[in-house]
Write a protein that holds these residues in place. Structure first.
Motif, PDB file in Angstrom:
ATOM      1  N   TYR A 247       3.157 -35.105  33.065  1.00 47.48           N
ATOM      2  CA  TYR A 247       1.808 -35.268  32.410  1.00 47.48           C
ATOM      3  C   TYR A 247       1.346 -33.823  32.018  1.00 47.48           C
ATOM      4  CZ  TYR A 247       1.441 -40.071  34.367  1.00 47.48           C
ATOM      5  OH  TYR A 247       1.606 -41.422  34.659  1.00 47.48           O
ATOM      6  N   HIS A 248       2.105 -32.937  31.602  1.00 48.39           N
ATOM      7  CA  HIS A 248       1.865 -31.806  31.165  1.00 48.39           C
ATOM      8  C   HIS A 248       0.722 -31.642  30.005  1.00 48.39           C
ATOM      9  CE1 HIS A 248       3.854 -31.589  27.257  1.00 48.39           C
ATOM     10  NE2 HIS A 248       4.888 -32.359  27.871  1.00 48.39           N
TER      11      HIS A 248
ATOM     12  N   ASP B 270      -4.708 -42.665  31.646  1.00 52.08           N
ATOM     13  CA  ASP B 270      -3.682 -41.583  32.058  1.00 52.08           C
ATOM     14  C   ASP B 270      -3.918 -40.677  33.117  1.00 52.08           C
ATOM     15  OD1 ASP B 270      -2.280 -42.463  29.882  1.00 52.08           O
ATOM     16  OD2 ASP B 270      -2.723 -40.820  28.589  1.00 52.08           O
ATOM     17  N   LEU B 271      -5.217 -40.421  33.318  1.00 54.65           N
ATOM     18  CA  LEU B 271      -5.737 -39.455  34.680  1.00 54.65           C
ATOM     19  C   LEU B 271      -5.606 -40.265  35.711  1.00 54.65           C
ATOM     20  CD1 LEU B 271      -9.028 -37.756  33.094  1.00 54.65           C
ATOM     21  CD2 LEU B 271      -6.587 -37.208  32.944  1.00 54.65           C
ATOM     22  N   ARG B 272      -5.807 -41.778  35.813  1.00 50.57           N
ATOM     23  CA  ARG B 272      -5.734 -42.450  36.931  1.00 50.57           C
ATOM     24  C   ARG B 272      -4.227 -42.743  37.361  1.00 50.57           C
ATOM     25  NH1 ARG B 272      -8.604 -43.414  40.810  1.00 50.57           N
ATOM     26  NH2 ARG B 272     -10.434 -43.849  39.516  1.00 50.57           N
ATOM     27  N   ALA B 273      -3.585 -42.942  36.418  1.00 50.17           N
ATOM     28  CA  ALA B 273      -2.154 -42.921  36.518  1.00 50.17           C
ATOM     29  C   ALA B 273      -1.493 -41.791  37.272  1.00 50.17           C
ATOM     30  CB  ALA B 273      -1.254 -43.582  35.282  1.00 50.17           C
TER      31      ALA B 273
ATOM     32  N   LEU C  63      -4.276 -27.011  49.718  1.00 53.43           N
ATOM     33  CA  LEU C  63      -5.348 -27.623  48.945  1.00 53.43           C
ATOM     34  C   LEU C  63      -4.814 -27.626  47.578  1.00 53.43           C
ATOM     35  CD1 LEU C  63      -7.942 -29.144  48.805  1.00 53.43           C
ATOM     36  CD2 LEU C  63      -8.964 -27.151  48.584  1.00 53.43           C
ATOM     37  N   GLU C  64      -4.812 -28.368  46.671  1.00 54.56           N
ATOM     38  CA  GLU C  64      -4.549 -28.246  45.069  1.00 54.56           C
ATOM     39  C   GLU C  64      -5.484 -28.934  44.340  1.00 54.56           C
ATOM     40  OE1 GLU C  64      -0.755 -28.155  42.201  1.00 54.56           O
ATOM     41  OE2 GLU C  64      -0.450 -27.940  44.509  1.00 54.56           O
ATOM     42  N   LEU C  65      -5.926 -28.224  43.265  1.00 51.90           N
ATOM     43  CA  LEU C  65      -6.976 -28.639  42.424  1.00 51.90           C
ATOM     44  C   LEU C  65      -6.460 -28.641  41.069  1.00 51.90           C
ATOM     45  CD1 LEU C  65      -9.782 -29.698  41.899  1.00 51.90           C
ATOM     46  CD2 LEU C  65     -10.455 -27.032  41.375  1.00 51.90           C
ATOM     47  N   ILE C  66      -6.299 -29.806  40.350  1.00 53.87           N
ATOM     48  CA  ILE C  66      -5.678 -29.902  39.320  1.00 53.87           C
ATOM     49  C   ILE C  66      -6.980 -30.447  38.175  1.00 53.87           C
ATOM     50  CG2 ILE C  66      -3.880 -31.170  37.861  1.00 53.87           C
ATOM     51  CD1 ILE C  66      -2.540 -31.781  40.565  1.00 53.87           C
ATOM     52  N   VAL C  67      -7.080 -29.732  37.191  1.00 50.53           N
ATOM     53  CA  VAL C  67      -8.048 -29.823  36.198  1.00 50.53           C
ATOM     54  C   VAL C  67      -7.252 -30.481  35.068  1.00 50.53           C
ATOM     55  CG1 VAL C  67      -9.559 -28.819  34.353  1.00 50.53           C
ATOM     56  CG2 VAL C  67      -9.202 -27.860  36.639  1.00 50.53           C
ATOM     57  N   VAL C  68      -8.013 -31.666  34.570  1.00 49.14           N
ATOM     58  CA  VAL C  68      -7.437 -32.671  33.832  1.00 49.14           C
ATOM     59  C   VAL C  68      -8.256 -33.024  32.677  1.00 49.14           C
ATOM     60  CG1 VAL C  68      -5.529 -33.623  35.266  1.00 49.14           C
ATOM     61  CG2 VAL C  68      -8.048 -34.715  35.178  1.00 49.14           C
ATOM     62  N   LYS C  69      -7.698 -33.522  31.445  1.00 49.35           N
ATOM     63  CA  LYS C  69      -8.608 -34.110  30.402  1.00 49.35           C
ATOM     64  C   LYS C  69      -7.655 -35.007  29.828  1.00 49.35           C
ATOM     65  CE  LYS C  69     -10.702 -32.217  26.155  1.00 49.35           C
ATOM     66  NZ  LYS C  69     -10.658 -31.132  25.261  1.00 49.35           N
ATOM     67  N   GLY C  70      -8.292 -36.233  29.213  1.00 49.53           N
ATOM     68  CA  GLY C  70      -7.604 -37.408  28.560  1.00 49.53           C
ATOM     69  C   GLY C  70      -8.288 -38.564  28.760  1.00 49.53           C
TER      70      GLY C  70
ATOM     71  N   LYS D 298      10.599 -32.816  50.590  1.00 52.83           N
ATOM     72  CA  LYS D 298      10.656 -33.112  48.939  1.00 52.83           C
ATOM     73  C   LYS D 298       9.298 -33.217  48.248  1.00 52.83           C
ATOM     74  CE  LYS D 298      13.085 -36.342  47.350  1.00 52.83           C
ATOM     75  NZ  LYS D 298      13.491 -37.610  47.270  1.00 52.83           N
ATOM     76  N   LEU D 299       8.173 -33.143  49.015  1.00 49.24           N
ATOM     77  CA  LEU D 299       6.773 -33.238  48.395  1.00 49.24           C
ATOM     78  C   LEU D 299       6.604 -32.368  47.289  1.00 49.24           C
ATOM     79  CD1 LEU D 299       3.935 -34.622  48.361  1.00 49.24           C
ATOM     80  CD2 LEU D 299       3.275 -32.675  50.065  1.00 49.24           C
ATOM     81  N   LEU D 300       6.847 -30.923  47.414  1.00 48.75           N
ATOM     82  CA  LEU D 300       6.449 -30.048  46.309  1.00 48.75           C
ATOM     83  C   LEU D 300       7.341 -30.403  45.280  1.00 48.75           C
ATOM     84  CD1 LEU D 300       6.273 -26.689  48.439  1.00 48.75           C
ATOM     85  CD2 LEU D 300       4.394 -28.442  47.645  1.00 48.75           C
ATOM     86  N   ASN D 301       8.573 -30.747  45.158  1.00 48.69           N
ATOM     87  CA  ASN D 301       9.403 -31.157  44.211  1.00 48.69           C
ATOM     88  C   ASN D 301       9.012 -32.308  43.512  1.00 48.69           C
ATOM     89  OD1 ASN D 301      11.239 -28.904  44.466  1.00 48.69           O
ATOM     90  ND2 ASN D 301      12.846 -29.994  45.603  1.00 48.69           N
ATOM     91  N   ASP D 302       8.515 -33.384  44.241  1.00 48.75           N
ATOM     92  CA  ASP D 302       8.211 -34.414  43.637  1.00 48.75           C
ATOM     93  C   ASP D 302       6.729 -34.212  42.805  1.00 48.75           C
ATOM     94  OD1 ASP D 302      10.159 -35.662  44.599  1.00 48.75           O
ATOM     95  OD2 ASP D 302       8.872 -36.791  46.256  1.00 48.75           O
ATOM     96  N   MET D 303       5.860 -33.372  43.361  1.00 54.57           N
ATOM     97  CA  MET D 303       4.448 -33.147  42.758  1.00 54.57           C
ATOM     98  C   MET D 303       4.755 -32.551  41.536  1.00 54.57           C
ATOM     99  SD  MET D 303       2.177 -31.851  45.912  1.00 54.57           S
ATOM    100  CE  MET D 303       0.731 -31.176  44.819  1.00 54.57           C
ATOM    101  N   MET D 304       5.751 -31.430  41.540  1.00 51.83           N
ATOM    102  CA  MET D 304       5.927 -30.813  40.179  1.00 51.83           C
ATOM    103  C   MET D 304       6.521 -31.571  39.368  1.00 51.83           C
ATOM    104  SD  MET D 304       4.921 -27.682  40.499  1.00 51.83           S
ATOM    105  CE  MET D 304       3.553 -28.112  41.583  1.00 51.83           C
ATOM    106  N   THR D 305       7.633 -32.480  39.604  1.00 51.07           N
ATOM    107  CA  THR D 305       8.033 -33.451  38.514  1.00 51.07           C
ATOM    108  C   THR D 305       6.915 -34.239  37.871  1.00 51.07           C
ATOM    109  OG1 THR D 305      10.186 -33.489  39.749  1.00 51.07           O
ATOM    110  CG2 THR D 305       9.773 -35.351  38.539  1.00 51.07           C
ATOM    111  N   ILE D 306       6.133 -34.811  38.743  1.00 54.40           N
ATOM    112  CA  ILE D 306       4.943 -35.559  38.130  1.00 54.40           C
ATOM    113  C   ILE D 306       4.156 -34.848  37.031  1.00 54.40           C
ATOM    114  CG2 ILE D 306       2.921 -36.867  38.935  1.00 54.40           C
ATOM    115  CD1 ILE D 306       4.547 -37.872  41.503  1.00 54.40           C
ATOM    116  N   GLN D 307       3.624 -33.815  37.767  1.00 56.73           N
ATOM    117  CA  GLN D 307       2.688 -32.786  36.890  1.00 56.73           C
ATOM    118  C   GLN D 307       3.436 -32.451  35.569  1.00 56.73           C
ATOM    119  OE1 GLN D 307       0.922 -29.648  38.978  1.00 56.73           O
ATOM    120  NE2 GLN D 307       0.996 -30.851  40.820  1.00 56.73           N
TER     121      GLN D 307
END
Length: 137
Positions: free
Chosen positions: A83-84, A112-115, A101-108, A71-80
């Motif tokens: 936070y779209h 919100d980034l910490r959460a 390895l996943e790199l997620i570039v974020v701005k905010g 379920k990790l990939l499904n959980d990761m996608m749901t969370i992402q």
């Protein structure tokens, strides 16, 4: 350009600690100790203050995980998807048969980034995770 007043101050430290610091300064290519100390101070101030700040920051969340975890990939996608508005881009890299390895570039805003990073990093199957952020100056 604004004139900035420089203030000199002294720092005392153990000789071995200073030698280690000088080695890092040389490896990184700083011209002198003052430049290195200024960078360390700027980073310390940012790290101390950014968590409660409401200014927009940009950064990246690095996740190293076992993609076979149930379920990790499904959980990761749901969370992402939750936070779209914060996620700018993702890059997924297959390290070996089991690990990604996943790199997620974020701005905010920092909260919100910490959460987002906390929710992703604490998922079962994530072996390592880290949020790195920078002020937009």
């Amino acid at each position: 350009m604004e004139d900035k007043k420089l203030t000199r101050f002294g720092v005392s430290m153990d000789e071995k600690l200073l030698q280690s610091f000088d080695h890092i300064i040389e490896e990184k290519g700083y011209q002198n100790r003052s430049e290195a100390v200024r960078d360390l101070v700027r980073d310390a101030i940012f790290q101390h203050s950014w968590a409660n700040n409401t200014d927009i920051v940009a950064g990246a969340i690095l996740l190293f995980y076992n993609h076979h975890q149930n379920k990790l990939l499904n959980d990761m996608m749901t969370i992402q998807h939750d936070y779209h508005e914060t996620i700018i881009s993702t890059t997924h890299i297959h390290i070996d048969h089991h690990n990604c390895l996943e790199l997620i570039v974020v701005k905010g805003i920092p909260a919100d980034l910490r959460a987002l990073s906390d929710k992703l990093i604490t998922l079962k199957g994530v072996l390592y995770g880290k949020l790195t952020a920078s002020p937009l100056v």
